[in-house]
Design a protein around this motif. Structure first.
Motif, PDB file in Angstrom:
ATOM      1  N   GLY A   1       0.812  -1.227   0.000  1.00 21.96           N
ATOM      2  CA  GLY A   1       0.000   0.000   0.000  1.00 21.96           C
ATOM      3  C   GLY A   1       0.836   1.264   0.000  1.00 21.96           C
ATOM      4  N   GLY A   2       2.108   1.130   0.412  1.00 18.90           N
ATOM      5  CA  GLY A   2       2.964   2.315   0.506  1.00 18.90           C
ATOM      6  C   GLY A   2       3.406   2.861  -0.836  1.00 18.90           C
ATOM      7  N   SER A   3       3.366   2.016  -1.890  1.00 16.46           N
ATOM      8  CA  SER A   3       3.896   2.442  -3.203  1.00 16.46           C
ATOM      9  C   SER A   3       3.158   3.654  -3.749  1.00 16.46           C
ATOM     10  N   GLU A   4       1.825   3.587  -3.679  1.00 15.56           N
ATOM     11  CA  GLU A   4       1.037   4.686  -4.239  1.00 15.56           C
ATOM     12  C   GLU A   4       1.253   5.963  -3.419  1.00 15.56           C
ATOM     13  N   LYS A   5       1.229   5.798  -2.080  1.00 11.18           N
ATOM     14  CA  LYS A   5       1.456   6.950  -1.188  1.00 11.18           C
ATOM     15  C   LYS A   5       2.818   7.577  -1.476  1.00 11.18           C
ATOM     16  N   MET A   6       3.833   6.697  -1.673  1.00 14.04           N
ATOM     17  CA  MET A   6       5.190   7.194  -1.909  1.00 14.04           C
ATOM     18  C   MET A   6       5.253   7.954  -3.235  1.00 14.04           C
TER      19      MET A   6
ATOM     20  N   VAL B   1       2.916   9.677  -4.785  1.00 19.04           N
ATOM     21  CA  VAL B   1       2.289  11.005  -4.644  1.00 19.04           C
ATOM     22  C   VAL B   1       3.219  11.931  -3.848  1.00 19.04           C
ATOM     23  N   ALA B   2       3.767  11.396  -2.731  1.00 15.69           N
ATOM     24  CA  ALA B   2       4.627  12.212  -1.862  1.00 15.69           C
ATOM     25  C   ALA B   2       5.873  12.677  -2.599  1.00 15.69           C
TER      26      ALA B   2
ATOM     27  N   TYR C   1       4.349  11.994   5.323  1.00 16.32           N
ATOM     28  CA  TYR C   1       3.457  11.289   4.392  1.00 16.32           C
ATOM     29  C   TYR C   1       3.124   9.860   4.835  1.00 16.32           C
TER      30      TYR C   1
ATOM     31  N   VAL D   1       4.930   7.037   4.987  1.00 15.34           N
ATOM     32  CA  VAL D   1       5.425   5.914   4.169  1.00 15.34           C
ATOM     33  C   VAL D   1       6.593   5.250   4.897  1.00 15.34           C
TER      34      VAL D   1
END
Length: 694
Positions: free
Chosen positions: A415-420, A422-423, A466, A468
């Motif tokens: 799940g962290g890939s998408e957040k990362m 964007v950040a 963020y 991550v």
């Protein structure tokens, strides 16, 4: 309409720990902008509002704020001092008209002071000097003045002298007015009284006052002649001359005090009003064409002109994206449509705000000379020009340094890939010296930056701001490849597969270029053996291959290629055929041209107490360092050396151990040099291993 002569756009800059942020806090308190001063060491400074800044007690990103003194509006930017964040200083200086250079009374001119001073010289920013921390042990105002002369090659104009030194520092003598100001022990800036100049200082005061007046009057021949004939100039005349010389960068009015103890800051504020330029006093920004070449026209600072503004910083916070803008000419109103001349797209201005660190005041209108922030702009990046759609122009762009260090990161969970993603997108927009690449084979994300601290902070922001969680690899050095031998070669690309084929023959010379020259392509073909229209394709073919060298796959630097002959076919030759020929030529010839691995060498500046000098030099030698210079000061010794970046990882820990926690250092990229044979072999082996693992 605001009178532009009452505007001062100033930056406060210096090396780490000279007291920039503390000075900014005192200015905000004195001007009534804040009612309680926050201290850096408590993590409560107004302009240090990032968690990372508060914890570490350093400034990471420049912060903007506005305040008023003697009916003048100050737009102030507090910049970082650490070498990893010099990009913040550089871009702030680009949009400022004046600056306050802060120096530590005991540390004097430190490594980072030199870098910042050089940036300010390049940006032609007028400055006043504030020698801070005079209450510190080892503080010596006149020694720092001498260092400014010798180390920075600048001309400090001494405007005041301290009364007492170190713990006995209690006040200042204003040389121009011949007044002595003495503060009490309450620590309140307003608790001072004007007293007679101490008897033991009268001769010294007169000596420095005479020097100051003579230097100032050199700006006006008539006044100087009259002074030489014994006529005393009026204080107003002297001030006008000082202002003229300061704006011309002939000298730098120099003040002293202790920001922490609230002594001497008012004089600095008065000097900003009296001597630093307003927006119309400085040379207007040059306009450029699409290629970045100056057109000869300028952005005249006036509200009557069409809109010209430069986006110099992007910041993302809880309210959305903020674009910091310096308006050079014209007026910007809420609801108007502006053109981004870089993208060719128009945008409507929604909310505009006047910044106070991370607080903001909504405004409906801004004009030439203002530094403001616009909320929620799309597709605007640092260095883009915003202008009137009817009068498109481009302001001189900013040039940012290349990163020298990289680390590989990947999120701990899916799940962290998408957040990362964007950040990181937001972080790249905020910091042009921070780059990100994805390794296509391993899928890892490579973060590139200016130093270990720079990347450390980025990982921390990804984690805390963020949310991550990252697995972080070891820091990697940005090695490069180059060649050492000139060679002459020929390559023919021929392909026939029914119908029209492909044909391109090139004869070329490859030779090592000057260090730092990058890639150069030229052609001396005569007689049309290779038609001119294929030259760009040949250059493109060679240039595209420079990304991956023959030894370990690192980018290739400093190569000159000359096309001197070749052959073509009337039907089968095409741009594609010649581009393929150039790529084949690169693969064929580079291994023959004496390829070698080159590594980044850093300019390292170490400060150590005297009793540890031998240990520090011995350690730098073990790290393949070349000692360039040693300079003894009151509190310790500065050692300058050139050291390969690969040997400097984790250096701060070693230095602290060696010097019982008292050593400091800074480093910045200097140049590339060939790697020793054994290190090059390791680099090539590691690259090979990585390739096989993929």
């Amino acid at each position: 309409m605001t009178d532009l002569s009452h505007y001062r756009n100033i930056g406060i800059f210096a090396h780490v720990d000279a007291g920039k942020t503390t000075t900014t806090e005192r200015i905000l308190k004195l001007t009534g902008k804040i009612h309680k001063t926050g201290e850096v060491h408590d993590g409560a400074a107004t302009t240090d509002f990032m968690e990372q800044e508060q914890e570490r007690g350093i400034t990471i990103q420049s912060a903007a704020t506005t305040c008023y003194w003697r009916d003048h509006r100050f737009n102030i930017i507090d910049t970082p001092g650490h070498v990893d964040f010099t990009v913040e200083v550089y871009r702030s200086l680009k949009v400022l008209d004046g600056g306050v250079g802060v120096f530590c009374g005991s540390g004097g001119v430190e490594p980072q002071s030199e870098t910042n001073w050089r940036y300010a010289n390049e940006s032609e920013v007028a400055r006043i000097i504030f020698v801070n921390k005079l209450d510190r042990m080892g503080a010596d105002f006149l020694r720092v003045v001498k260092q400014v002369k010798n180390v920075l090659g600048a001309n400090p104009l001494v405007m005041c002298l301290p009364i007492g030194v170190e713990e006995n520092f209690k006040g200042l003598v204003d040389l121009l007015e011949r007044k002595a100001y003495v503060w009490d022990d309450s620590g309140l800036p307003e608790n001072f009284e004007i007293v007679d100049i101490p008897a033991d200082m009268i001769d010294q005061v007169e000596k420095y006052r005479e020097e100051m007046i003579e230097t100032a009057l050199e700006q006006d021949d008539d006044l100087l002649m009259a002074y030489m004939e014994g006529e005393e100039p009026s204080i107003e005349d002297v001030k006008n001359c000082i202002r003229k010389g300061t704006i011309a960068l002939d000298f730098f009015p120099t003040y002293c005090g202790s920001a922490f103890k609230n002594k001497g800051v008012q004089m600095v504020l008065d000097a900003v009003v009296d001597y630093l330029p307003c927006p119309t006093d400085v040379d207007p920004q040059p306009l450029t064409d699409e290629n970045g070449d100056e057109t000869g026209e300028h952005a005249i600072v006036s509200t009557e002109e069409s809109l010209k503004a430069l986006a110099f910083k992007i910041m993302d916070d809880r309210f959305g994206a903020l674009t910091f803008v310096r308006i050079y000419s014209g007026v910007l109103e809420k609801g108007t449509t502006i053109l981004n001349s870089f993208t060719g797209k128009t945008e409507r201005i929604g909310r505009m705000v006047e910044m106070h660190a991370d607080d903001r005041n909504e405004i409906d209108r801004a004009q030439a000379g203002d530094i403001i922030a616009i909320v929620g702009m799309k597709n605007v990046q640092t260095g883009h020009t915003l202008c009137d759609p009817k009068n498109p122009v481009t302001l001189e762009p900013m040039i940012f340094p290349e990163p020298v260090i990289s680390i590989a990161v990947k999120p701990k969970d899916k799940g962290g890939s998408e957040k990362m993603g964007v950040a990181i997108g937001k972080m790249i927009a905020e910091d042009p010296s921070f780059r990100v690449e994805t390794d296509e084979d391993s899928g890892e994300t490579i973060l590139k930056g200016m130093g270990e601290l720079h990347l450390d902070i980025k990982v921390d922001i990804l984690n805390r701001t963020y949310g991550v969680d990252l697995i972080v690899g070891q820091p990697q050095v940005a090695y490069r490849e180059t060649i050492t031998l000139p060679i002459e070669d020929s390559y023919t690309h021929k392909k026939q597969s029914g119908g029209s084929g492909q044909f391109g023959k090139i004869d070329y010379r490859i030779k090592p270029g000057e260090p730092g020259s990058g890639f150069a392509f030229s052609s001396s073909v005569v007689g049309g053996n290779v038609p001119k229209e294929f030259f760009p394709a040949i250059e493109k073919g060679f240039k595209g291959m420079m990304e991956e060298g023959p030894m370990a796959g690192y980018p290739v630097l400093d190569v000159e290629i000359e096309l001197y002959d070749g052959g073509f076919h009337a039907v089968d030759s095409s741009a594609v055929a010649f581009e393929i020929a150039a790529k084949g030529a690169f693969r064929q010839s580079m291994p023959k041209a004496g390829p070698q691995i080159i590594e980044p060498i850093m300019k390292v500046d170490v400060f150590t107490p005297e009793d540890h000098v031998g240990d520090v030099i011995g350690d730098l030698n073990r790290r393949r360092g070349m000692i360039k210079d040693q300079e003894a000061g009151v509190t310790g010794v500065r050692i300058k050396a050139d050291v390969p970046l690969s040997e400097m990882f984790g250096y701060i820990g070693h230095l602290r151990t060696m010097t019982s926690g008292r050593g400091q250092f800074s480093m910045e990229f200097a140049h590339y040099l060939p790697c020793p044979q054994n290190i090059a072999a390791d680099v090539i082996a590691a690259a090979k291993e990585l390739k096989e693992a993929k």
